[in-house]
Enzyme design. Structure first.
Site, mmCIF file in Angstrom:
data_model
loop_
_atom_site.group_PDB
_atom_site.id
_atom_site.type_symbol
_atom_site.label_atom_id
_atom_site.label_comp_id
_atom_site.label_asym_id
_atom_site.label_seq_id
_atom_site.Cartn_x
_atom_site.Cartn_y
_atom_site.Cartn_z
ATOM 1 N N LYS A 20 0.844 -1.191 0.000
ATOM 2 C CA LYS A 20 0.000 0.000 0.000
ATOM 3 C C LYS A 20 0.888 1.253 0.000
ATOM 4 C CE LYS A 20 -4.315 -1.669 1.904
ATOM 5 N NZ LYS A 20 -4.083 -3.038 1.425
ATOM 6 N N ASP A 79 -1.046 -1.362 -4.440
ATOM 7 C CA ASP A 79 -2.468 -1.467 -4.111
ATOM 8 C C ASP A 79 -3.156 -0.110 -4.208
ATOM 9 O OD1 ASP A 79 -4.775 -2.764 -3.466
ATOM 10 O OD2 ASP A 79 -4.104 -3.459 -1.499
ATOM 11 N N MET A 80 -4.459 -0.155 -4.454
ATOM 12 C CA MET A 80 -5.248 1.073 -4.526
ATOM 13 C C MET A 80 -6.028 1.242 -3.224
ATOM 14 S SD MET A 80 -5.849 3.715 -6.408
ATOM 15 C CE MET A 80 -5.341 3.269 -8.084
ATOM 16 N N GLN A 133 -10.611 0.039 -9.064
ATOM 17 C CA GLN A 133 -11.825 -0.283 -8.324
ATOM 18 C C GLN A 133 -13.047 0.089 -9.163
ATOM 19 O OE1 GLN A 133 -10.744 0.235 -3.785
ATOM 20 N NE2 GLN A 133 -10.272 2.118 -4.859
ATOM 21 N N ARG A 182 -5.011 -5.182 -11.520
ATOM 22 C CA ARG A 182 -5.870 -6.088 -10.751
ATOM 23 C C ARG A 182 -7.236 -5.407 -10.696
ATOM 24 N NH1 ARG A 182 -6.777 -6.894 -4.708
ATOM 25 N NH2 ARG A 182 -7.076 -9.146 -4.431
ATOM 26 N N LYS A 201 -14.018 -4.883 -7.298
ATOM 27 C CA LYS A 201 -15.243 -4.081 -7.174
ATOM 28 C C LYS A 201 -14.969 -2.798 -6.378
ATOM 29 C CE LYS A 201 -18.705 -7.773 -7.374
ATOM 30 N NZ LYS A 201 -19.741 -8.504 -6.588
ATOM 31 N N ALA A 252 -13.560 -1.729 -2.015
ATOM 32 C CA ALA A 252 -13.844 -2.126 -0.634
ATOM 33 C C ALA A 252 -13.917 -0.977 0.358
ATOM 34 C CB ALA A 252 -12.789 -3.128 -0.172
ATOM 35 N N HIS A 289 -14.938 -12.886 -5.345
ATOM 36 C CA HIS A 289 -15.494 -14.128 -4.822
ATOM 37 C C HIS A 289 -16.917 -14.338 -5.337
ATOM 38 C CE1 HIS A 289 -12.537 -12.773 -1.730
ATOM 39 N NE2 HIS A 289 -12.160 -14.029 -1.839
#
Length: 307
Positions: free
Chosen positions: A100, A134-135, A164, A185, A188, A190, A228
């Protein structure tokens, strides 16, 4: 009474930000968080990756931590990631890493944060490995994209990032990243975001998510689909089949501790599968986002508490 997914998610993310809730969770919830956290240290995490690899599952290792308050913490995280990359090389596990930007000091000093990230990416390049930047939440979206673009301009092309789907801007960001050869990557999303910048309705997010996956596959770009959701997995399988997209052109990514049998099943079907494997002691923010994804995750924890 069935709780709407959007309301549930917003409520839990809001409550988890309460200092008292955080204090109680850190005191009593550590054993429950272990379902989502592979290990407290690097050595334990590598052993978990070996088990995954034996089942045909690749891994992305993530040393937990975000929102640091001092730059010496950033230096410590940088050093841990360099140690992690060397450990992957020495153990020969099939894994890459994810970090991150705020771990590396982005929110405190943009330039120092970038230097730390670059040091990690350079180490990974030396060992022929890959780093996923990472976003995090929306205040860091532009800065994170700028970091990855800058790394690529310096020929550090073994770095990618995350898009995202729930942000209105995401389709354009995907187009820009495809044009610049940035590996993505696709998720959706988070974090708790305002309706002024992000879709709030699950159906809208699902539509946007399928759209950016399709964009990637149609551009013949290797696609990492992190979900998932059975609807997304089935839709991706069918789309790939109908458009003659080979299984080695994309991968399904899932989280450690969630749907582990499904991960094994997908691998047995010949799909590329990658498990996101977090380790460390700074688990609270990550843990609460996992609980917020769907009520079933919270129900599982509450049942364990009852036992």
């Amino acid at each position: 009474m069935k709780i709407g997914t959007e309301l549930y998610r917003k409520t839990l993310l809001t409550v988890s930000g309460n200092p008292l809730v955080e204090k109680l969770t850190l005191r009593y919830g550590k054993s429950l968080a272990r379902k989502f956290i592979a290990a407290s240290d690097l050595e334990g995490a590598i052993e978990e990756v070996k088990k995954l690899n034996s089942k045909g599952i690749m891994a992305t290792l993530d040393h937990l931590g975000e929102g640091i308050t001092k730059l010496d913490q950033a230096l410590s995280y940088r050093n841990e990631y360099i140690r992690l990359i060397k450990a992957i090389a020495d153990s020969r596990v099939e894994a890459n890493v994810s970090l991150k930007p705020t771990q590396m000091g982005l929110a405190l000093d943009k330039e120092i944060g970038y230097e730390h990230i670059r040091a990690v990416v350079r180490e990974a390049k030396y060992h022929r490995n890959f780093v996923r930047i990472d976003m995090e939440d929306s205040p860091y979206t532009d800065a994170t994209l700028e970091i990855v673009w800058k790394l690529h301009k310096e020929q550090l092309t073994n770095a990618g990032t995350v898009i995202q789907a729930y942000l209105y801007r995401s389709e354009q960001d995907v187009e820009d990243c495809i044009d610049q050869g940035i590996p993505l990557r696709l998720v959706k999303g988070a974090y708790k975001e305002s309706s002024s910048i992000a879709y709030q309705n699950t159906k809208d997010v699902l539509w946007q998510y399928k759209r950016i996956i399709q964009m990637h596959l149609d551009h013949h770009v290797y696609t990492a689909i992190a979900s998932h959701d059975d609807k997304i997995i089935r839709w991706t399988k069918q789309y790939a089949l109908e458009h003659d997209i080979p299984k080695d052109r994309f991968e399904f990514q899932m989280l450690y501790g969630l749907r582990m049998q499904e991960q094994v099943k997908l691998a047995e079907e010949g799909y590329r599968v990658r498990c996101y494997v977090p380790y460390g002691t700074m688990w609270y923010p990550y843990y609460t986002r996992r609980l917020a994804e769907k009520p079933a995750n919270l129900m599982m924890v509450l049942k364990n508490m009852g036992r």
